[in-house]
Design an enzyme around this catalytic site. Structure first.
Site, PDB file in Angstrom:
ATOM      1  CE  LYS A 169       8.307  60.245  38.987  1.00  0.00           C
ATOM      2  NZ  LYS A 169       9.149  61.446  39.214  1.00  0.00           N
ATOM      3  CD  GLU A 244      15.292  49.523  49.889  1.00  0.00           C
ATOM      4  OE1 GLU A 244      15.911  50.099  50.809  1.00  0.00           O
ATOM      5  OE2 GLU A 244      15.170  48.293  49.842  1.00  0.00           O
ATOM      6  CD  GLU A 378      16.300  61.061  54.872  1.00  0.00           C
ATOM      7  OE1 GLU A 378      15.190  61.278  54.350  1.00  0.00           O
ATOM      8  OE2 GLU A 378      17.019  60.095  54.584  1.00  0.00           O
TER       9      GLU A 378
HETATM   10  P1  NDP Z   1      10.818  61.967  47.094  1.00  0.00           P
HETATM   11  O1  NDP Z   1      10.124  61.017  48.000  1.00  0.00           O
HETATM   12  O2  NDP Z   1      10.395  63.367  47.081  1.00  0.00           O
HETATM   13  O3  NDP Z   1      10.681  61.448  45.570  1.00  0.00           O
HETATM   14  C1  NDP Z   1      11.096  60.174  45.156  1.00  0.00           C
HETATM   15  C2  NDP Z   1      10.425  59.847  43.825  1.00  0.00           C
HETATM   16  O4  NDP Z   1       9.014  59.723  44.040  1.00  0.00           O
HETATM   17  C3  NDP Z   1      10.597  60.940  42.780  1.00  0.00           C
HETATM   18  O5  NDP Z   1      10.705  60.371  41.502  1.00  0.00           O
HETATM   19  C4  NDP Z   1       9.284  61.708  42.908  1.00  0.00           C
HETATM   20  O6  NDP Z   1       8.940  62.450  41.786  1.00  0.00           O
HETATM   21  C5  NDP Z   1       8.322  60.568  43.140  1.00  0.00           C
HETATM   22  N1  NDP Z   1       7.038  60.981  43.716  1.00  0.00           N
HETATM   23  C6  NDP Z   1       6.736  62.126  44.385  1.00  0.00           C
HETATM   24  N2  NDP Z   1       5.423  62.139  44.717  1.00  0.00           N
HETATM   25  C7  NDP Z   1       4.894  60.983  44.260  1.00  0.00           C
HETATM   26  C8  NDP Z   1       3.572  60.410  44.289  1.00  0.00           C
HETATM   27  N3  NDP Z   1       2.554  61.028  44.875  1.00  0.00           N
HETATM   28  N4  NDP Z   1       3.381  59.198  43.716  1.00  0.00           N
HETATM   29  C9  NDP Z   1       4.403  58.545  43.137  1.00  0.00           C
HETATM   30  N5  NDP Z   1       5.670  59.034  43.062  1.00  0.00           N
HETATM   31  C10 NDP Z   1       5.911  60.233  43.623  1.00  0.00           C
HETATM   32  O7  NDP Z   1      12.361  61.804  47.410  1.00  0.00           O
HETATM   33  P2  NDP Z   1      13.598  62.605  46.810  1.00  0.00           P
HETATM   34  O8  NDP Z   1      13.621  62.456  45.326  1.00  0.00           O
HETATM   35  O9  NDP Z   1      13.624  63.969  47.388  1.00  0.00           O
HETATM   36  O10 NDP Z   1      14.826  61.738  47.394  1.00  0.00           O
HETATM   37  C11 NDP Z   1      15.282  61.877  48.687  1.00  0.00           C
HETATM   38  C12 NDP Z   1      14.683  60.837  49.625  1.00  0.00           C
HETATM   39  O11 NDP Z   1      14.944  59.521  49.137  1.00  0.00           O
HETATM   40  C13 NDP Z   1      15.282  60.870  51.012  1.00  0.00           C
HETATM   41  O12 NDP Z   1      14.273  60.786  51.986  1.00  0.00           O
HETATM   42  C14 NDP Z   1      16.158  59.625  51.062  1.00  0.00           C
HETATM   43  O13 NDP Z   1      16.383  59.111  52.343  1.00  0.00           O
HETATM   44  C15 NDP Z   1      15.394  58.677  50.200  1.00  0.00           C
HETATM   45  N6  NDP Z   1      16.297  57.630  49.696  1.00  0.00           N
HETATM   46  C16 NDP Z   1      16.206  56.355  50.206  1.00  0.00           C
HETATM   47  C17 NDP Z   1      17.092  55.374  49.798  1.00  0.00           C
HETATM   48  C18 NDP Z   1      16.995  53.966  50.319  1.00  0.00           C
HETATM   49  O14 NDP Z   1      17.543  53.064  49.675  1.00  0.00           O
HETATM   50  N7  NDP Z   1      16.353  53.714  51.437  1.00  0.00           N
HETATM   51  C19 NDP Z   1      18.166  55.671  48.846  1.00  0.00           C
HETATM   52  C20 NDP Z   1      18.162  57.036  48.371  1.00  0.00           C
HETATM   53  C21 NDP Z   1      17.250  57.964  48.799  1.00  0.00           C
HETATM   54  P3  NDP Z   1       9.243  64.038  41.782  1.00  0.00           P
HETATM   55  O15 NDP Z   1      10.690  64.123  41.474  1.00  0.00           O
HETATM   56  O16 NDP Z   1       8.364  64.569  40.729  1.00  0.00           O
HETATM   57  O17 NDP Z   1       8.869  64.557  43.136  1.00  0.00           O
END
Ligand code: NDP
Length: 475
Positions: A169, A244, A378
């Site tokens: 996803k 992560e 963040e």
């Molecule tokens: P989000 O947490 O908003 O979303 C991540 C993914 O989860 C997206 O595909 C999102 O879909 C999906 N999602 C959202 N809500 C749900 C739910 N209720 N159930 C299941 N899946 C869901 O993060 P961002 O996409 O905004 O990315 C940025 C974040 O990712 C930052 O906090 C960053 O630090 C973290 N990150 C961490 C990394 C690591 O390795 N530790 C590496 C890169 C980023 P949708 O797009 O529809 O919201």
């Protein structure tokens, strides 16, 4: 303009049952560059069914077969590397320098897994038992938009190496990048159902993956807030989870640091991927007596960083991914000012001449204390908070005073001392004086302490996240 109406299920691109259409926007100029049809729960269930069916045979595949597939996947992605780099710039403003490394890393992770696979102890004799490592089942892989294809590949490769089948996803903000990647997966010619992907919203498709009883494992990369809800949902059917999550990493400039090297390093660590990197070193900890020199060095270095068109090879900071992210960063800059921090460089608004896109000014705050929001939360943009410390003990205390623990950064002219300090940092990775190439084949684990996550990615550690033990006693 590209229109994506399909998901990748059971080896085919199939029309979406969901009907919602989302515009895809180039953040450099706010022009619509594509549309994606978002899937619904039914699409997700179709993909899970295909993955479950494929798991029966794939779980029993030989290591030689998996190694062959990993090679095929690498070759298919590498063959279209230039297209991947171009689409990243267009869809989320990924700058060339970062994209080049990230795309080649995305392909390479499959080769690295071939090596790691040979290091996994799949069979072991313990006392009277034979202990075997077996794939956990169907894995749901949920990924963010920043460095999207690397995030996907870094989950698909270990899952497949372990013998799991997957349903991906991706973030809908990375639909064009994902579509290109899926075309590569298709070209790799694996048996149907091993890799499936459904575009869609997190609270729809993502939710289905985290709650469906036929998903045995969820690997999630994203924000800590969503990660917590993923874990809560997964608990109902006791899924294995790898998370992560976010970070607010400290970069400690020890009092012996050479500023000629430490300041460029701090800017690389802080502004990588336009500041949209979980591992970014966004809190810069500076000895009190060297603050004046540090300020002067930042004032000199930051104006030399090119902000602008992400396709220009010398651009260091491109636009933020979308309007929401732009507004979020602006609001943090305002909060910093309200809380009493002082802007050394940058500030609110667009850089001059870049008003057409979601560009922000690389911003450095000084007079920051570790209790301010800009030091605790963040921001996910090119904004650094400089915090002073009196002695090494205090620097380590401030660095560890965070709910996060993803990464640490240290600048020093004494590597031994750097290592001693690193040993006291609560983080999954600490980089002393260097930006380590995570994409190499050593299989070094990455992942977070505290609220930065659970589990590890890369190498044998990454594969083990998709395996479970079975001990058989026989007489
Ligand atoms: P989000 O947490 O908003 O979303 C991540 C993914 O989860 C997206 O595909 C999102 O879909 C999906 N999602 C959202 N809500 C749900 C739910 N209720 N159930 C299941 N899946 C869901 O993060 P961002 O996409 O905004 O990315 C940025 C974040 O990712 C930052 O906090 C960053 O630090 C973290 N990150 C961490 C990394 C690591 O390795 N530790 C590496 C890169 C980023 P949708 O797009 O529809 O919201």
């Amino acid at each position: 303009m590209k229109t994506i109406t399909t998901h990748f299920i059971n080896g085919k691109f199939v029309e979406s049952k969901g009907k919602e259409i989302l515009d895809l926007i180039n953040p450099s100029n706010k022009k619509i560059i594509g549309q994606v049809t978002l899937g619904n729960e039914e699409d997700a269930r179709d993909a899970i069914r295909a993955a479950k069916e494929a798991f029966k045979a794939y779980a029993k595949s030989t290591l030689a077969e998996r190694i062959h597939y990993l090679q095929q996947l690498h070759d298919a992605i590498a063959a279209r590397a230039d297209e991947h780099i171009a689409i990243r710039a267009k869809e989320y403003g990924g700058v060339y320098l970062h994209s080049q490394a990230s795309v080649s890393g995305a392909a390479k992770v499959f080769l690295n897994m071939k090596k790691s696979l040979s290091e996994v102890p799949f069979h072991k004799k313990l006392g009277q038992a034979e202990v075997m490592l077996k794939p956990v089942g169907v894995a749901g892989l949920i990924t963010p938009w920043n460095a999207a294809i690397f995030m996907i590949c870094n989950k698909v490769a270990p899952a497949l190496a372990a013998g799991c089948t997957v349903v991906i996803k991706p973030s809908e903000l990375s639909a064009l990048q994902t579509q290109l990647l899926l075309e590569c997966f298709d070209a790799a010619g694996l048996p149907p159902g091993i890799i499936n992907a459904v575009n869609g919203r997190g609270d729809v498709v993502g939710n289905e993956l985290t709650t469906h009883p036929d998903i045995a494992k969820v690997s999630f990369t994203g924000s800590t807030a969503v990660g917590k809800s993923v874990m809560r949902n997964a608990a109902e059917t006791v899924k294995r989870v790898t998370l992560e999550l976010g970070g607010k990493s400290a970069h400690i400039l020890l009092d012996d640091a050479d500023l000629e090297k430490a300041i460029p390093f701090a800017l690389t660590a802080g502004f990588m991927n336009n500041g949209q990197a979980c591992i970014a070193g966004t809190r810069v900890l500076v000895p009190e007596h060297r603050l004046a020199d540090v300020k002067a060095a930042f004032r000199k270095a930051v104006p030399n960083l090119k902000v602008g068109n992400p396709t220009d090879e010398d651009t260091v900071v491109g636009p933020l991914v979308n309007e929401k992210q732009y507004n979020r960063v602006q609001s943090y800059i305002r909060k910093g000012i309200e809380e009493g921090a002082e802007i050394l460089i940058g500030g609110e608004g667009h850089p001059e001449g870049l008003e057409a896109g979601y560009f922000v000014k690389p911003t450095i705050f000084v007079n920051v204390t570790n209790d301010m929001k800009i030091a605790r939360e963040e921001i996910f943009g090119p904004v650094l908070a400089v915090i002073t410390y009196k002695n090494e003990e205090e620097a380590i205390r401030i660095a560890n005073d965070s709910v996060y623990g993803l990464q640490g950064w240290i600048s020093t002219t004494d590597p031994e001392r750097g290592k001693e300090v690193a040993d006291r940092i609560e983080a999954g990775i600490v980089m002393v004086n260097q930006l380590y190439d995570l994409y190499n084949d050593a299989g070094v684990p990455a992942g977070g302490y505290k609220q930065s996550g659970i589990g590890r990615e890369f190498g044998v550690y990454g594969i083990e996240e998709y395996l479970q033990t079975q001990a058989i006693f026989e007489k």
